[in-house]
Design an enzyme around this catalytic site. Structure first.
Site, PDB file in Angstrom:
ATOM      1  N   ARG A 255       0.844  -1.195   0.000  1.00 14.10           N
ATOM      2  CA  ARG A 255       0.000   0.000   0.000  1.00 14.10           C
ATOM      3  C   ARG A 255       0.876   1.240   0.000  1.00 14.10           C
ATOM      4  O   ARG A 255       1.918   1.283   0.652  1.00 14.10           O
ATOM      5  CB  ARG A 255      -0.915   0.016   1.227  1.00 14.10           C
ATOM      6  CG  ARG A 255      -2.062  -0.976   1.151  1.00 14.10           C
ATOM      7  CD  ARG A 255      -3.093  -0.549   0.125  1.00 14.10           C
ATOM      8  NE  ARG A 255      -4.116  -1.543  -0.078  1.00 14.10           N
ATOM      9  CZ  ARG A 255      -5.157  -1.396  -0.886  1.00 14.10           C
ATOM     10  NH1 ARG A 255      -5.286  -0.277  -1.583  1.00 14.10           N
ATOM     11  NH2 ARG A 255      -6.055  -2.346  -1.025  1.00 14.10           N
ATOM     12  N   GLU A 284      -2.270   7.820  -7.339  1.00 14.03           N
ATOM     13  CA  GLU A 284      -2.481   6.903  -8.452  1.00 14.03           C
ATOM     14  C   GLU A 284      -3.631   7.428  -9.317  1.00 14.03           C
ATOM     15  O   GLU A 284      -4.756   7.511  -8.835  1.00 14.03           O
ATOM     16  CB  GLU A 284      -2.784   5.500  -7.927  1.00 14.03           C
ATOM     17  CG  GLU A 284      -1.618   4.908  -7.135  1.00 14.03           C
ATOM     18  CD  GLU A 284      -1.876   3.518  -6.585  1.00 14.03           C
ATOM     19  OE1 GLU A 284      -2.974   2.976  -6.822  1.00 14.03           O
ATOM     20  OE2 GLU A 284      -0.993   2.966  -5.922  1.00 14.03           O
ATOM     21  N   HIS A 303       0.096  -0.400 -10.048  1.00 12.89           N
ATOM     22  CA  HIS A 303      -0.775  -1.071  -9.072  1.00 12.89           C
ATOM     23  C   HIS A 303      -1.502  -2.261  -9.699  1.00 12.89           C
ATOM     24  O   HIS A 303      -2.731  -2.353  -9.650  1.00 12.89           O
ATOM     25  CB  HIS A 303      -1.791  -0.083  -8.480  1.00 12.89           C
ATOM     26  CG  HIS A 303      -2.280  -0.510  -7.120  1.00 12.89           C
ATOM     27  ND1 HIS A 303      -2.704   0.385  -6.170  1.00 12.89           N
ATOM     28  CD2 HIS A 303      -2.413  -1.737  -6.553  1.00 12.89           C
ATOM     29  CE1 HIS A 303      -3.078  -0.265  -5.073  1.00 12.89           C
ATOM     30  NE2 HIS A 303      -2.915  -1.563  -5.293  1.00 12.89           N
TER      31      HIS A 303
END
Length: 343
Positions: A255, A284, A303
């Site tokens: 994370r 992101e 991701h």
């Protein structure tokens, strides 16, 4: 009972339906679908990492007992507007796109699918380690750009071998355990820090340490595999990076909130760290003018560590098992709010 298949382009309607009908061949279904992952998920009202329209979801939930979803936003508004809803099953390692408090207040069970992408994430982590150690992406860009640099064979410029390294694995859950065992198979010495790990079994050359500082000071490569919480926000900060040996490597496929990225950039720019591989970022998508875009030694992926065909199908099967258990009068295995059963 009726189940809503709230699908997207990763957990498709076909995948959700196949898993559900394998357990409940006669179940009635309805469907709704979003275009996720295009565009990426975002915060919707008070829930995180979601995609989809609340009003569209509310309309689809009329007369529905169970929602079988991945990224749709189950906000307080959605839950309060869906009186028939009894259970929400989210095909993710954590139901961050569900307002758990609202679901509990309205007597709606929430289940999720832990471990669904553990293999994919572990394999991607190892790929990031190898790519960072050998700077694969950077050398590729140079070659296709017309450069053929022989100076990378200079001793001070070459990267390490995994089999001769000490690798620190922070977190020994579904992903961390797999990463540790894969790296141990390379021949590396693996250190693990996880004070909450109940199962400490693993390969012969895996050693558990009691202090994070011990792991950081001894590891040539550090990889992060813990869930985010208020307590571990920016757990990898300037002090943590300073403890790592010179020319070491840092990996984050967990994370973004776990890392102080300015501190990471400082450690890379100063040469203290040799390289880093990141699948999780402070923003992101990462803005093109972000400092990390100009930081040496970085390998990025957007991701997608948990993205594999097998992860999608496994998530659907785990979720379908919980739904079938509920429909048949049992207690689902992976509940985020089991207190609802006691009401």
């Amino acid at each position: 009972m009726k189940v809503l298949l709230a699908a997207d382009q990763f957990l498709t309607e076909e995948i959700l339906k196949e898993a559900l009908l394998a357990r409940l061949p006669e179940i009635s279904t309805a469907s709704i679908s979003s275009t996720w992952p295009v565009p990426p998920f975002h915060d919707v009202a008070e829930v995180r990492e979601a995609h989809g329209d609340e009003d569209e979801l509310i309309a689809a939930l009329k007369g529905v007992d169970v929602a079988f979803s991945h990224t749709f936003p189950f906000t307080e508004k959605v839950i309060a507007s869906s009186p028939d809803l009894k259970m929400i099953t989210i095909c993710r390692g954590g139901p961050v796109n569900v307002n758990i408090d609202a679901a509990t207040e309205h007597g709606v069970l929430v289940s999720y699918t832990p471990g669904r992408n553990a293999v994919a994430t572990a394999e991607h982590t190892v790929a990031l380690i190898l790519a960072s150690a050998r700077q694969v992406a950077q050398r590729h860009q140079e070659v296709v750009g017309g450069q053929w640099r022989s100076d990378y064979y200079i001793y001070d410029n070459v990267g390490p071998e995994i089999g001769s390294s000490t690798i620190g694995v922070i977190g020994y859950g579904n992903v961390g355990r797999r990463v540790a065992n894969i790296l141990a198979a390379f021949g590396g010495k693996v250190l693990v820090y996880d004070p909450w790990a109940k199962d400490r079994s693993g390969a012969q050359n895996i050693e558990f340490v009691d202090q994070l500082e011990d792991l950081l000071t001894r590891s040539d490569i550090v990889t992060l595999h813990v869930r985010e919480s208020a307590e571990n926000h920016h757990m990898m900060n300037s002090e943590a990076f300073a403890l790592m040996p010179e020319s070491s490597i840092f990996i984050n496929a967990a994370r973004g909130s776990l890392v102080d990225y300015d501190a990471l950039a400082d450690a890379l720019d100063s040469g203290h760290l040799f390289a880093a591989g990141l699948d999780c970022l402070p923003e992101e998508p990462l803005p093109v003018d972000h400092r990390l875009m100009r930081t040496r030694g970085l390998t990025f992926t957007p991701h997608l560590a948990g993205a594999s065909k097998e992860a999608s199908k496994l998530a659907a099967r785990i979720g379908a098992d919980d739904i079938a258990t509920f429909v048949q009068g049992g207690i689902p295995k992976h509940l985020a709010n089991p207190e609802v059963l006691r009401k």
